[in-house]
Design a protein around this motif. Structure first.
Motif, PDB file in Angstrom:
ATOM      1  N   GLY A 129       0.846  -1.195   0.000  1.00  0.00           N
ATOM      2  CA  GLY A 129       0.000   0.000   0.000  1.00  0.00           C
ATOM      3  C   GLY A 129       0.869   1.229   0.000  1.00  0.00           C
ATOM      4  N   THR A 130       0.249   2.364   0.173  1.00  0.00           N
ATOM      5  CA  THR A 130       1.000   3.598   0.292  1.00  0.00           C
ATOM      6  C   THR A 130       1.769   3.587   1.602  1.00  0.00           C
ATOM      7  OG1 THR A 130      -0.810   4.677  -0.848  1.00  0.00           O
ATOM      8  CG2 THR A 130       0.755   6.105   0.278  1.00  0.00           C
TER       9      THR A 130
ATOM     10  N   GLY B 293      -4.265   9.302   8.253  1.00  0.00           N
ATOM     11  CA  GLY B 293      -3.182   9.338   7.278  1.00  0.00           C
ATOM     12  C   GLY B 293      -2.684  10.731   6.950  1.00  0.00           C
TER      13      GLY B 293
ATOM     14  N   TRP C  65      -6.765  11.799   3.639  1.00  0.00           N
ATOM     15  CA  TRP C  65      -5.778  10.886   3.081  1.00  0.00           C
ATOM     16  C   TRP C  65      -6.472   9.854   2.218  1.00  0.00           C
ATOM     17  CZ3 TRP C  65      -5.525   5.534   3.747  1.00  0.00           C
ATOM     18  CH2 TRP C  65      -4.399   4.924   3.184  1.00  0.00           C
ATOM     19  N   ARG C  66      -5.844   9.500   1.083  1.00  0.00           N
ATOM     20  CA  ARG C  66      -6.341   8.431   0.220  1.00  0.00           C
ATOM     21  C   ARG C  66      -5.202   7.476  -0.098  1.00  0.00           C
ATOM     22  NH1 ARG C  66      -8.450  12.771  -4.189  1.00  0.00           N
ATOM     23  NH2 ARG C  66     -10.143  13.717  -3.013  1.00  0.00           N
ATOM     24  N   SER C  67      -5.515   6.202  -0.144  1.00  0.00           N
ATOM     25  CA  SER C  67      -4.501   5.238  -0.572  1.00  0.00           C
ATOM     26  C   SER C  67      -4.227   5.444  -2.068  1.00  0.00           C
ATOM     27  CB  SER C  67      -4.976   3.804  -0.334  1.00  0.00           C
ATOM     28  OG  SER C  67      -6.003   3.476  -1.251  1.00  0.00           O
ATOM     29  N   HIS C  68      -3.079   4.966  -2.498  1.00  0.00           N
ATOM     30  CA  HIS C  68      -2.690   5.007  -3.911  1.00  0.00           C
ATOM     31  C   HIS C  68      -3.782   4.362  -4.771  1.00  0.00           C
ATOM     32  CE1 HIS C  68      -0.394   3.926  -7.544  1.00  0.00           C
ATOM     33  NE2 HIS C  68       0.524   4.798  -7.169  1.00  0.00           N
TER      34      HIS C  68
ATOM     35  N   VAL D 173      -2.823  11.608  -1.442  1.00  0.00           N
ATOM     36  CA  VAL D 173      -2.089  10.360  -1.201  1.00  0.00           C
ATOM     37  C   VAL D 173      -0.906  10.600  -0.251  1.00  0.00           C
ATOM     38  CG1 VAL D 173      -0.737   8.516  -2.303  1.00  0.00           C
ATOM     39  CG2 VAL D 173      -2.834   9.348  -3.390  1.00  0.00           C
TER      40      VAL D 173
ATOM     41  N   ASP E   1      -8.677   2.425   2.871  1.00  0.00           N
ATOM     42  CA  ASP E   1      -8.212   3.227   1.735  1.00  0.00           C
ATOM     43  C   ASP E   1      -8.508   4.715   1.920  1.00  0.00           C
ATOM     44  OD1 ASP E   1     -10.929   3.350   1.331  1.00  0.00           O
ATOM     45  OD2 ASP E   1     -10.919   2.169  -0.524  1.00  0.00           O
TER      46      ASP E   1
ATOM     47  N   ASP F 112      -9.245   6.444   8.702  1.00  0.00           N
ATOM     48  CA  ASP F 112      -7.959   6.536   7.997  1.00  0.00           C
ATOM     49  C   ASP F 112      -7.824   7.840   7.203  1.00  0.00           C
ATOM     50  OD1 ASP F 112      -6.904   4.246   8.949  1.00  0.00           O
ATOM     51  OD2 ASP F 112      -7.192   3.058   7.134  1.00  0.00           O
TER      52      ASP F 112
END
Ligand SMILES: [Zn+2]
Length: 184
Positions: A30-31, A64, A93-96, A129, A43, A60
């Protein structure tokens, strides 16, 4: 106050470690988390047209974020409430993978990747991200933050996204002019 906060962070850290040990397989790439004390298992997605409170510490989308950004927005929210406005988080925050999904969806919505890129960055370039951007709503909150955000270091980053804020100046400083859009 400081010791209470330390205990709370300790509990959060312990919880995060348990989650990481139980829920995370090593091959799941993940990121990279922004700090070694934060383990992100989701995510960061917030449902369409939904929002979360800045006090939703378990999400998250907030965990994040760059702690300095989160602290600045929370400080702004305290003062905005004195004006009868609550700053709600529509994205953090967002995951890749999540960012890529948003870009893919936008390409369908806008008819081309080129047009989609004006509104949604690539995972490599997105400040969501990297935990350096937060989207705020509703519109009254955006208006408030555009007018008062510089006092907290918070600036509207893109002219076509009145909801997207980043730490782009020092508290009390002057915001740079917003860039035209995410391709700029
Ligand atoms: Zn944004």
């Amino acid at each position: 106050m400081a010791s209470t906060r330390g205990t709370a962070q300790g509990a959060l850290l312990a919880g995060a470690l348990v989650t990481a040990l139980v829920g995370c397989s090593p091959e799941r790439a993940g990121t990279p988390p922004p700090s070694p004390s934060v383990r992100l298992t989701g995510d960061g997605a917030i449902p369409d047209n939904g929002s979360i409170s800045l006090s939703d510490t378990g999400h998250d989308a907030l965990r994040g974020l760059d702690p300095a950004l989160l602290e600045a927005v929370r400080g702004a929210d305290v003062d905005a409430r004195l004006d009868g406005v609550e700053l709600r988080v529509t994205s953090g925050w967002r995951s890749h993978e999540y960012q890529q999904r948003l870009l893919d969806q936008a390409a369908v919505t806008y008819g081309s990747l080129t047009e989609a890129r004006r509104f949604v960055n690539t995972p490599e370039r997105s400040t969501h991200v990297s935990g350096k951007a937060i989207d705020i709503g509703p519109t009254a909150a955006d208006d408030w933050l555009i007018r008062h955000g510089a006092a907290y270091g918070l600036c509207q980053a893109y002219a076509n996204e009145m909801w997207h804020f980043e730490l782009l100046t020092t508290p009390g400083g002057e915001c740079p002019p917003p860039r035209a859009d995410a391709t700029d």
